[in-house]
Design a protein around this motif. Structure first.
Motif, short mmCIF file in Angstrom:
data_model
loop_
_atom_site.label_atom_id
_atom_site.label_comp_id
_atom_site.label_asym_id
_atom_site.label_seq_id
_atom_site.Cartn_x
_atom_site.Cartn_y
_atom_site.Cartn_z
N ASN A 1 0.89 -1.17 0.12
CA ASN A 1 0.06 0.00 -0.04
C ASN A 1 0.91 1.30 0.01
O ASN A 1 1.55 1.48 1.03
N SER A 2 0.95 1.93 -1.13
CA SER A 2 1.66 3.20 -1.15
C SER A 2 0.91 4.39 -0.09
O SER A 2 -0.18 4.21 0.25
N PRO A 3 1.87 5.29 0.22
CA PRO A 3 3.08 5.63 -0.40
C PRO A 3 4.13 4.71 0.44
O PRO A 3 3.90 4.05 1.24
N TYR A 4 5.34 4.71 -0.01
CA TYR A 4 6.42 3.83 0.38
C TYR A 4 7.60 4.75 0.75
O TYR A 4 7.79 5.91 0.44
N SER A 5 8.34 4.33 1.96
CA SER A 5 9.53 4.76 2.33
C SER A 5 10.67 4.04 2.00
O SER A 5 10.52 2.66 1.96
N TYR A 6 11.81 4.71 2.14
CA TYR A 6 12.92 3.77 1.51
C TYR A 6 14.26 3.86 2.47
O TYR A 6 14.28 5.24 2.95
N LEU A 7 14.98 3.22 2.99
CA LEU A 7 16.14 3.15 3.72
C LEU A 7 17.22 2.25 2.97
O LEU A 7 17.12 1.10 3.17
N TRP A 8 18.23 3.10 2.48
CA TRP A 8 19.53 2.35 1.87
C TRP A 8 20.46 2.05 2.86
O TRP A 8 20.56 2.54 3.90
N SER A 9 21.40 0.99 2.56
CA SER A 9 22.60 0.70 3.53
C SER A 9 23.50 1.80 3.61
O SER A 9 24.36 1.91 4.45
N THR B 1 15.90 6.79 -5.65
CA THR B 1 16.97 6.70 -6.60
C THR B 1 18.48 7.21 -6.01
O THR B 1 18.26 8.17 -5.14
N ILE B 2 19.66 6.44 -6.17
CA ILE B 2 20.74 6.82 -5.49
C ILE B 2 21.75 6.84 -6.59
O ILE B 2 21.87 5.89 -7.51
N ASN B 3 22.51 7.92 -6.64
CA ASN B 3 23.73 8.15 -7.74
C ASN B 3 25.10 8.08 -6.88
O ASN B 3 25.41 8.25 -5.83
N ASN B 4 25.93 8.35 -7.86
CA ASN B 4 27.29 8.75 -7.69
C ASN B 4 28.06 7.36 -6.67
O ASN B 4 28.56 7.71 -5.72
N LEU B 5 27.65 6.38 -7.19
CA LEU B 5 28.00 5.09 -6.20
C LEU B 5 29.32 4.36 -6.89
O LEU B 5 29.71 4.53 -7.87
N VAL C 1 18.30 -2.26 0.27
CA VAL C 1 17.29 -1.06 0.56
C VAL C 1 16.25 -1.77 1.20
O VAL C 1 15.87 -2.89 0.82
N ILE C 2 15.37 -1.32 2.09
CA ILE C 2 14.19 -1.51 2.76
C ILE C 2 13.32 -0.77 2.44
O ILE C 2 13.35 0.35 2.73
N VAL C 3 12.42 -1.38 1.50
CA VAL C 3 10.95 -0.41 1.28
C VAL C 3 9.97 -0.88 2.23
O VAL C 3 9.39 -2.00 2.59
N THR C 4 9.15 0.12 2.76
CA THR C 4 8.12 0.04 3.87
C THR C 4 6.95 0.94 3.21
O THR C 4 7.12 2.09 2.87
N ASP C 5 5.88 0.10 3.30
CA ASP C 5 4.42 0.81 2.89
C ASP C 5 3.85 1.38 3.94
O ASP C 5 4.25 1.41 5.07
N SER C 6 2.70 1.99 3.53
CA SER C 6 1.97 2.56 4.48
C SER C 6 1.32 1.93 5.70
O SER C 6 0.78 2.36 6.78
N ASN C 7 1.30 0.53 5.65
CA ASN C 7 0.79 -0.17 6.83
C ASN C 7 2.17 -0.93 7.47
O ASN C 7 1.84 -1.90 8.24
N ASN C 8 3.08 -0.56 7.35
CA ASN C 8 4.35 -0.74 8.12
C ASN C 8 4.92 -2.13 7.55
O ASN C 8 5.62 -2.82 8.53
N ILE D 1 12.89 -6.51 1.33
CA ILE D 1 14.43 -6.03 1.47
C ILE D 1 15.01 -6.51 0.25
O ILE D 1 14.49 -7.87 -0.41
N ASP D 2 15.70 -5.94 -0.68
CA ASP D 2 16.55 -6.29 -1.72
C ASP D 2 17.82 -5.71 -1.65
O ASP D 2 18.25 -4.77 -0.98
N SER D 3 18.98 -6.49 -2.43
CA SER D 3 20.11 -6.09 -2.46
C SER D 3 20.55 -5.95 -3.99
O SER D 3 20.15 -7.05 -4.82
N ILE D 4 21.30 -4.94 -4.37
CA ILE D 4 21.77 -4.62 -5.93
C ILE D 4 23.31 -4.65 -5.69
O ILE D 4 23.64 -3.86 -4.81
N THR D 5 23.65 -5.09 -6.67
CA THR D 5 25.17 -5.23 -6.96
C THR D 5 25.67 -4.22 -7.94
O THR D 5 25.13 -4.49 -9.07
N ILE D 6 26.40 -3.29 -7.56
CA ILE D 6 26.99 -2.41 -8.90
C ILE D 6 28.59 -2.91 -8.93
O ILE D 6 29.41 -3.26 -8.04
#
Length: 202
Positions: free
Chosen positions: A105-113, A120-124, A131-138, A142-147
């Motif tokens: 349920n949107s809206p979502y909040s984001y917390l990166w490592s 969106t995060i840049n200059n990596l 990243v932990i994505v949390t919706d309006s129901n708390n 969690i997802d991990s992305i490799t650059i």
């Protein structure tokens, strides 16, 4: 609640009997529950794991009934899709990640490592970012992305009789090979998918 009192009198011994009758109304209790994907809810030993309206009757120690109407909403799974920009050259700081979220349920909040709180995060630099994505129901996902970054580009030049051979290792193909020599000599090869290029300048 209704209380009735009934009195009787017996004339022979003038004995009075009292009867007290108490009637307690049953209660109807609304119960709204918003749960995360994969959760279940228990009412009176009944387990519910899909969204819907459920009616249960509970009886207390006095034998009185309570009707519990549960409006159960179980959210959909939170899906994280990532668009990755890899680091362009070895040691550079130009990677980026943009994520799109569906479900929950949107809206979502984001917390990166790395502490950032936007989608969106840049200059990596190269590395693993979570990243932990949390919706309006708390509810969270969690997802991990490799650059990644290319191997350090390492060119070499080899001469053999009348031939010059340029070799390349690392970096990202296709390569552009360029040779400079005396008297304004220039030779080049662009969009080269191989790891070497040779010329005969002599």
């Amino acid at each position: 609640m209704i209380i009735l009192t009934y009195n009787t009198i017996t004339q022979t011994n003038l004995k009075q009997n009292n009867l007290n009758l108490t009637i307690t109304n049953s209660s109807i209790t609304p119960n709204n529950q918003n749960l995360c994907f994969g959760s279940s809810y228990i009412v009176n030993s009944n387990t519910y794991s899909t969204s819907g309206i459920y009616i249960d009757t509970l009886t207390n120690s006095s034998g009185c009934d309570s009707i519990v109407t549960t409006n159960l909403n179980i959210g959909t799974d939170i899906n994280i899709m990532s668009n990755i920009s890899q680091v362009s050259c070895n040691g550079y700081i130009d990677g980026g990640i943009n994520i799109t979220t569906t479900g929950g349920n949107s809206p979502y909040s984001y917390l990166w490592s790395n502490g950032l709180i936007t989608n969106t995060i840049n200059n990596l630099v190269a590395g693993v970012y979570s990243v932990i994505v949390t919706d309006s129901n708390n509810c969270s996902s969690i997802d991990s992305i490799t650059i990644i970054e290319p191997i350090l580009l390492a060119p070499t030049l080899v001469s053999s009789s009348s031939t010059l051979i340029g070799n390349s290792n690392g970096g990202t193909i296709p390569y552009i090979f360029e040779f400079w020599g005396p008297n304004g000599f220039v030779a080049s090869s662009s969009n080269n998918l191989g790891t070497s290029f040779s010329i005969n300048p002599f």
